[in-house]
Motif scaffolding. Structure first.
Motif, PDB file in Angstrom:
ATOM      1  N   LEU A 320       0.813  -1.208   0.000  1.00 38.12           N
ATOM      2  CA  LEU A 320       0.000   0.000   0.000  1.00 38.12           C
ATOM      3  C   LEU A 320       0.850   1.263   0.000  1.00 38.12           C
ATOM      4  N   ARG A 321       2.129   1.144   0.323  1.00 37.40           N
ATOM      5  CA  ARG A 321       3.011   2.315   0.349  1.00 37.40           C
ATOM      6  C   ARG A 321       3.816   2.350  -0.959  1.00 37.40           C
ATOM      7  N   LYS A 322       5.049   1.835  -0.972  1.00 39.34           N
ATOM      8  CA  LYS A 322       5.816   1.909  -2.211  1.00 39.34           C
ATOM      9  C   LYS A 322       5.131   1.162  -3.347  1.00 39.34           C
ATOM     10  N   GLY A 323       4.381   0.121  -3.004  1.00 42.79           N
ATOM     11  CA  GLY A 323       3.676  -0.610  -4.042  1.00 42.79           C
ATOM     12  C   GLY A 323       2.510   0.130  -4.644  1.00 42.79           C
ATOM     13  N   ALA A 324       2.109   1.239  -4.027  1.00 38.81           N
ATOM     14  CA  ALA A 324       0.950   1.978  -4.538  1.00 38.81           C
ATOM     15  C   ALA A 324       1.045   3.456  -4.159  1.00 38.81           C
ATOM     16  N   ALA A 325       0.613   3.810  -2.947  1.00 37.99           N
ATOM     17  CA  ALA A 325       0.401   5.214  -2.583  1.00 37.99           C
ATOM     18  C   ALA A 325       1.665   6.050  -2.659  1.00 37.99           C
TER      19      ALA A 325
END
Length: 339
Positions: A320-325
């Motif tokens: 949810l962090r580096k992989g997305a947001a």
């Protein structure tokens, strides 16, 4: 300081949308206005940002007029409908979905790797962000590719419930509770089989050749982000009973020799990477260490003695962090300088 920009967040009430909201709060990017958008059923919801409660509304004709950039955290069919409409109203789009990732005239960007590619957004008004596994792997593999020339990557990705959305997180929680209390869980809809205390070797839809679209997409996205059209990639994606934090077990073959110790030193100096590799002390990447961390964790680096120039490693990140947001907001920060 860059000039303040107006931003719309589309899909604000979902897991990724809420993570983007958090990442925007941590970013130094100045916002003149932030509009929160979601489906009609979520309209009227209020979400907190920067000490204020902001209303959520549904997108409509004219929504994107006067908005500099929009971050889309929506399914691909929604992105395909609304991204061209946003650009027609003068609003650039940063898209998290697979809708545009492999379009030749749409940049696919991981800022630590190919940030300058953002400049190509004007062709379609869209910059795409890769899938979580591709984003994390590109950050870890780009320094190795630059140093020794990647020829082949074999990756088994271990995907948490969160990468399938909020319903999958709820399914895992419900199943675990049922099993711990001696009850057989009811079939869940987000993951096709029981996920609790199980492994499901399917992420995405199966193609005719037996691969899934997620596995095929990983190879295509890595080649595009790394600028390595000849890179051979074999991938297997497995859904695992972990709530948050994705992992990949990677075997890489390089054109030139790159011993594990040299690769370890190189990665320690690479942006966006955190090396956790002290096996004698039990230090190595694990999903629980990646949650709420923007870095890509790399460890278990070792020489693959079965081939001439081979490396084995484990890559872990918060999907949810580096992989997305975080990746989306990093793209937005670069895009803001061009608007």
């Amino acid at each position: 300081m860059p000039k303040p920009i107006s931003v719309a967040l589309v899909g604000a009430t979902g897991l990724v949308g809420r993570a983007v909201l958090d990442a925007l709060g941590e970013s130094s990017l100045p916002l003149s206005r932030l509009a929160l958008l979601a489906s009609a059923r979520s309209a009227g919801t209020r979400l907190e940002h920067a000490g204020a409660e902001l209303p959520v509304s549904a997108p409509a004709e004219g929504t994107f007029r006067g908005v500099d950039a929009a971050v889309f955290c929506v399914p691909p069919e929604v992105a395909r409908e609304w991204a061209p409409r946003a650009w027609a109203e003068g609003c650039a789009v940063v898209d998290a979905s697979p809708a545009f990732r492999l379009e030749a005239d749409v940049p696919l960007v991981v800022p630590e790797v190919n940030g300058a590619a953002v400049e190509g957004f004007r062709a379609r008004g869209v910059v795409a962000s890769p899938a979580g596994a591709a984003a994390a792997l590109s950050v870890a593999l780009a320094p190795l590719h630059a140093a020794a020339g990647l020829e082949r990557v074999v990756a088994t990705t271990l995907e948490p419930a969160a990468s399938a959305g909020h319903r999958a997180v709820q399914q895992l929680e419900r199943e675990a509770m049922d099993l711990m209390n001696g009850r057989e869980p009811e079939p869940g809809g987000a993951v096709p089989h029981r996920l609790a205390f199980n492994l499901v070797p399917q992420v995405g839809a199966f193609l005719e050749d037996g691969r899934t679209d997620a596995e095929e997409g990983l190879g295509a996205e890595l080649r595009k982000v790394l600028g390595a059209p000849g890179l051979r990639v074999a991938a297997t994606a497995v859904r695992v009973p972990v709530f948050y934090g994705q992992a990949a077990v990677v075997n890489a073959a390089t054109a030139r020799a790159l011993p594990a110790e040299a690769a370890r030193d190189l990665l320690r100096r690479s942006p966006g990477v955190k090396v956790l590799d002290a096996t004698a002390e039990g230090v190595y990447p694990m999903p629980m260490l990646a949650v709420n961390d923007d870095a890509v964790l790399v460890g278990r680096l070792r020489d693959d003695r079965s081939q001439a120039h081979g490396l084995e490693l484990v890559v872990v990140s918060d999907e949810l962090r580096k992989g997305a947001a975080t990746n989306l907001v990093q793209i937005l920060e670069r895009l803001a300088a061009l608007l």
